[in-house]
Design a protein around this motif. Structure first.
Motif, PDB file in Angstrom:
ATOM      1  N   SER A 189       0.828  -1.205   0.000  1.00 19.71           N
ATOM      2  CA  SER A 189       0.000   0.000   0.000  1.00 19.71           C
ATOM      3  C   SER A 189       0.859   1.249   0.000  1.00 19.71           C
ATOM      4  N   ARG A 190       0.222   2.362  -0.261  1.00 19.43           N
ATOM      5  CA  ARG A 190       0.853   3.661  -0.090  1.00 19.43           C
ATOM      6  C   ARG A 190       0.578   4.157   1.327  1.00 19.43           C
ATOM      7  N   GLY A 191       1.601   4.618   1.989  1.00 20.03           N
ATOM      8  CA  GLY A 191       1.424   5.195   3.310  1.00 20.03           C
ATOM      9  C   GLY A 191       0.852   4.204   4.291  1.00 20.03           C
ATOM     10  N   THR A 192      -0.214   4.601   4.966  1.00 19.42           N
ATOM     11  CA  THR A 192      -0.828   3.761   5.994  1.00 19.42           C
ATOM     12  C   THR A 192      -2.061   3.016   5.484  1.00 19.42           C
ATOM     13  N   ASP A 193      -2.313   3.065   4.180  1.00 17.45           N
ATOM     14  CA  ASP A 193      -3.431   2.304   3.628  1.00 17.45           C
ATOM     15  C   ASP A 193      -3.191   0.812   3.843  1.00 17.45           C
ATOM     16  N   PRO A 194      -4.244   0.019   3.945  1.00 18.43           N
ATOM     17  CA  PRO A 194      -4.050  -1.422   4.142  1.00 18.43           C
ATOM     18  C   PRO A 194      -3.474  -2.083   2.891  1.00 18.43           C
ATOM     19  N   HIS A 195      -2.610  -3.083   3.112  1.00 22.94           N
ATOM     20  CA  HIS A 195      -2.131  -3.880   2.001  1.00 22.94           C
ATOM     21  C   HIS A 195      -3.295  -4.667   1.411  1.00 22.94           C
ATOM     22  N   ARG A 196      -3.171  -5.012   0.148  1.00 19.98           N
ATOM     23  CA  ARG A 196      -4.267  -5.679  -0.555  1.00 19.98           C
ATOM     24  C   ARG A 196      -3.912  -7.127  -0.857  1.00 19.98           C
ATOM     25  N   ALA A 197      -4.870  -8.005  -0.663  1.00 18.79           N
ATOM     26  CA  ALA A 197      -4.719  -9.415  -0.987  1.00 18.79           C
ATOM     27  C   ALA A 197      -5.576  -9.750  -2.204  1.00 18.79           C
ATOM     28  N   SER A 198      -5.026 -10.518  -3.115  1.00 15.42           N
ATOM     29  CA  SER A 198      -5.748 -10.916  -4.313  1.00 15.42           C
ATOM     30  C   SER A 198      -6.762 -12.015  -4.000  1.00 15.42           C
ATOM     31  N   GLU A 199      -7.501 -12.386  -5.009  1.00 13.76           N
ATOM     32  CA  GLU A 199      -8.277 -13.622  -4.925  1.00 13.76           C
ATOM     33  C   GLU A 199      -7.301 -14.781  -4.691  1.00 13.76           C
ATOM     34  N   LEU A 200      -7.789 -15.861  -4.137  1.00 18.70           N
ATOM     35  CA  LEU A 200      -6.969 -17.043  -3.913  1.00 18.70           C
ATOM     36  C   LEU A 200      -6.973 -17.915  -5.153  1.00 18.70           C
ATOM     37  N   GLY A 201      -5.824 -18.506  -5.437  1.00 19.63           N
ATOM     38  CA  GLY A 201      -5.716 -19.400  -6.584  1.00 19.63           C
ATOM     39  C   GLY A 201      -5.209 -20.762  -6.169  1.00 19.63           C
ATOM     40  N   GLU A 202      -5.637 -21.782  -6.886  1.00 18.91           N
ATOM     41  CA  GLU A 202      -5.181 -23.141  -6.621  1.00 18.91           C
ATOM     42  C   GLU A 202      -4.521 -23.697  -7.872  1.00 18.91           C
ATOM     43  N   ILE A 203      -3.319 -24.253  -7.689  1.00 15.80           N
ATOM     44  CA  ILE A 203      -2.578 -24.834  -8.793  1.00 15.80           C
ATOM     45  C   ILE A 203      -2.919 -26.312  -8.899  1.00 15.80           C
ATOM     46  N   ALA A 204      -3.224 -26.762 -10.100  1.00 18.08           N
ATOM     47  CA  ALA A 204      -3.414 -28.185 -10.339  1.00 18.08           C
ATOM     48  C   ALA A 204      -2.516 -28.592 -11.501  1.00 18.08           C
ATOM     49  N   VAL A 205      -1.619 -29.561 -11.264  1.00 20.75           N
ATOM     50  CA  VAL A 205      -0.792 -30.122 -12.328  1.00 20.75           C
ATOM     51  C   VAL A 205      -1.583 -31.288 -12.902  1.00 20.75           C
ATOM     52  N   THR A 206      -2.029 -31.145 -14.143  1.00 16.09           N
ATOM     53  CA  THR A 206      -3.034 -32.055 -14.679  1.00 16.09           C
ATOM     54  C   THR A 206      -2.450 -33.257 -15.407  1.00 16.09           C
ATOM     55  N   SER A 207      -1.203 -33.164 -15.871  1.00 16.50           N
ATOM     56  CA  SER A 207      -0.621 -34.260 -16.634  1.00 16.50           C
ATOM     57  C   SER A 207       0.879 -34.098 -16.665  1.00 16.50           C
ATOM     58  N   GLY A 208       1.545 -34.836 -17.537  1.00 16.90           N
ATOM     59  CA  GLY A 208       2.980 -34.675 -17.727  1.00 16.90           C
ATOM     60  C   GLY A 208       3.828 -35.453 -16.753  1.00 16.90           C
ATOM     61  N   GLY A 209       3.231 -36.190 -15.832  1.00 17.74           N
ATOM     62  CA  GLY A 209       4.010 -37.009 -14.919  1.00 17.74           C
ATOM     63  C   GLY A 209       4.721 -36.238 -13.836  1.00 17.74           C
ATOM     64  N   HIS A 210       4.296 -35.026 -13.521  1.00 19.34           N
ATOM     65  CA  HIS A 210       4.942 -34.233 -12.478  1.00 19.34           C
ATOM     66  C   HIS A 210       4.430 -34.665 -11.109  1.00 19.34           C
ATOM     67  N   GLN A 211       5.369 -34.969 -10.205  1.00 19.86           N
ATOM     68  CA  GLN A 211       4.972 -35.358  -8.854  1.00 19.86           C
ATOM     69  C   GLN A 211       4.568 -34.159  -8.012  1.00 19.86           C
ATOM     70  N   PHE A 212       5.045 -32.976  -8.383  1.00 24.92           N
ATOM     71  CA  PHE A 212       4.676 -31.744  -7.707  1.00 24.92           C
ATOM     72  C   PHE A 212       4.886 -30.603  -8.690  1.00 24.92           C
ATOM     73  N   TYR A 213       4.617 -29.392  -8.268  1.00 23.23           N
ATOM     74  CA  TYR A 213       4.678 -28.219  -9.140  1.00 23.23           C
ATOM     75  C   TYR A 213       6.136 -27.807  -9.310  1.00 23.23           C
ATOM     76  N   ASP A 214       6.854 -28.544 -10.171  1.00 21.25           N
ATOM     77  CA  ASP A 214       8.300 -28.372 -10.310  1.00 21.25           C
ATOM     78  C   ASP A 214       8.629 -27.368 -11.410  1.00 21.25           C
ATOM     79  N   PHE A 215       9.937 -27.213 -11.701  1.00 22.43           N
ATOM     80  CA  PHE A 215      10.387 -26.220 -12.673  1.00 22.43           C
ATOM     81  C   PHE A 215       9.758 -26.461 -14.045  1.00 22.43           C
ATOM     82  N   GLU A 216       9.751 -27.723 -14.504  1.00 24.02           N
ATOM     83  CA  GLU A 216       9.209 -28.017 -15.828  1.00 24.02           C
ATOM     84  C   GLU A 216       7.725 -27.675 -15.906  1.00 24.02           C
ATOM     85  N   ALA A 217       6.983 -28.005 -14.859  1.00 22.71           N
ATOM     86  CA  ALA A 217       5.554 -27.684 -14.860  1.00 22.71           C
ATOM     87  C   ALA A 217       5.324 -26.182 -14.876  1.00 22.71           C
ATOM     88  N   LYS A 218       6.181 -25.432 -14.176  1.00 25.89           N
ATOM     89  CA  LYS A 218       6.003 -23.984 -14.086  1.00 25.89           C
ATOM     90  C   LYS A 218       6.312 -23.273 -15.394  1.00 25.89           C
TER      91      LYS A 218
END
Length: 375
Positions: A247-276
């Protein structure tokens, strides 16, 4: 009759590349920002940092900076190097070359350090810019350094009363002195485990380990990127992300909507460099994330709490786990999150109503209004 001159636009130095293992990711980030920054509002000078740390003026060639399965970008060396004035009297950049007088490149009003990982996102470049009395986007020296180190990040979160998962740290001294004892200690966390370089990002050097036999190899792989390693117990649940905008000055900081990551294919065990970065078609972002209303409110509040506990400024992405038991666990903060058009931080803000170009403008205007030095 006197013709009135139009007001000059702020001049922005986009600094990217760098010495870390995330050099190519930083180049891709620069390509995204160069393609979207409002040229009617800002003048831009791209400055690349080579893998050995030399600052050079580069062309805004978006194809050369693109990161994909067939191309890994890199800042090329140059005969001349860009230098900053390390004093409070000037904001003029210069190009220097052996045997030739320095070439002035003009004043810079604000720096956008699009650097990921050590020697860029960890307070080092922020300290350099503070010495030059140069306004810049993002967190200052302390918050950048603290949040780059996953060990001390967790210490700060725990001190602020934020929930974190079980972990162990393997220092260089621990490993050199007795690797067997280090493996036995971290194995007590239970399996599976995630082994990470303490001070790297973009999922570089991370391994998922399912039994004790894989620990040594995983720790050695992480040590390629950092002699200090963090080992985390697996947390079963969903990965949720939230963008925070300072924020500017004493204004409250802002939070975005929440997002969820789903790795749908490609054999990735987790959200790794290749998936990203290389298999983006295998990744889906659900935003807003499908969460109970009270959990979503609490998570957005906790994102701002974590941002403030760390002393962050400008921007950060806060990553959470939402467990199968309905608990919220803070995983980490990225003070310079991935910032390509398809990276999660800009996508979270786009889903919240702030476009990629608007987000860049907001961050630059915020940096221009913030004083440098002690604050």
């Amino acid at each position: 009759m006197t013709t009135q001159q139009p007001p000059s636009r702020p001049r922005v130095a986009l600094v990217f590349g760098g010495r870390s293992s995330e050099h190519a990711v930083s180049c891709a980030t620069a390509a995204g920002v160069l393609s979207a920054i409002d040229r009617d509002a800002f003048d831009v000078i791209p400055i690349g940092v080579t893998k050995d740390g030399r600052w050079v003026a580069v062309e805004a060639n978006l194809d050369a900076l693109a990161l994909n399965a067939g191309h890994t970008p890199e800042v090329a060396p140059s005969e001349s190097e860009v230098v900053l004035p390390l004093n409070t009297r000037s904001r003029a950049l210069s190009a220097v070359r052996a045997g030739v007088p320095p070439e002035p490149l003009g004043d810079v009003d604000v720096v956008f350090p699009l650097l990921h990982g050590p020697f860029g996102e960890d307070g080092t470049v922020q300290g350099l810019l503070e010495l030059a009395d140069m306004p810049y986007v993002g967190s200052g020296v302390l918050a950048s350094a603290l949040m780059m180190d996953k060990h001390f990040m967790k210490v700060a979160f725990a001190g602020a009363g934020l929930p974190i998962g079980p972990y162990e740290v393997v220092t260089d001294r621990d490993w050199v002195r007795d690797p067997g004892a280090a493996c036995a200690r971290v194995a007590r966390l239970g399996f599976p485990l995630f082994v990470k370089p303490a001070r790297a990002g973009s999922s570089v050097g991370i391994s998922r380990v399912v039994d004790a036999d894989g620990l040594t190899e995983a720790i050695e792989a992480a040590r390629v990127h950092d002699p200090k390693v963090v080992v985390e117990a697996a947390i079963f649940g969903r990965e949720i992300e939230c963008g925070v905008l300072g924020s500017r000055g004493t204004d409250p900081h802002r939070a975005s909507e929440l997002g969820e990551i789903a790795v749908t294919s490609g054999g990735h065990q987790f959200y790794d460099f290749e998936a990203k970065y290389l298999d983006e078609s295998d990744v889906r972002l659900s935003c807003p994330a499908d969460l109970p209303a009270d959990a979503a409110v609490r998570m957005r509040e906790m994102a701002v709490d974590a941002f403030e506990a760390a002393g962050c400024e400008g921007l950060a992405r806060v990553d959470f786990f939402y467990t199968t038991d309905g608990e919220i666990v803070v995983n980490e903060i990225n003070t310079m999150p991935g910032f390509t058009p398809t990276s999660m931080y800009p996508m979270l803000w786009a889903a919240t109503g702030l476009s990629y170009t608007g987000l860049i403008t907001e961050l630059l205007e915020l940096a221009l209004t913030r004083r440098v030095g002690l604050r």
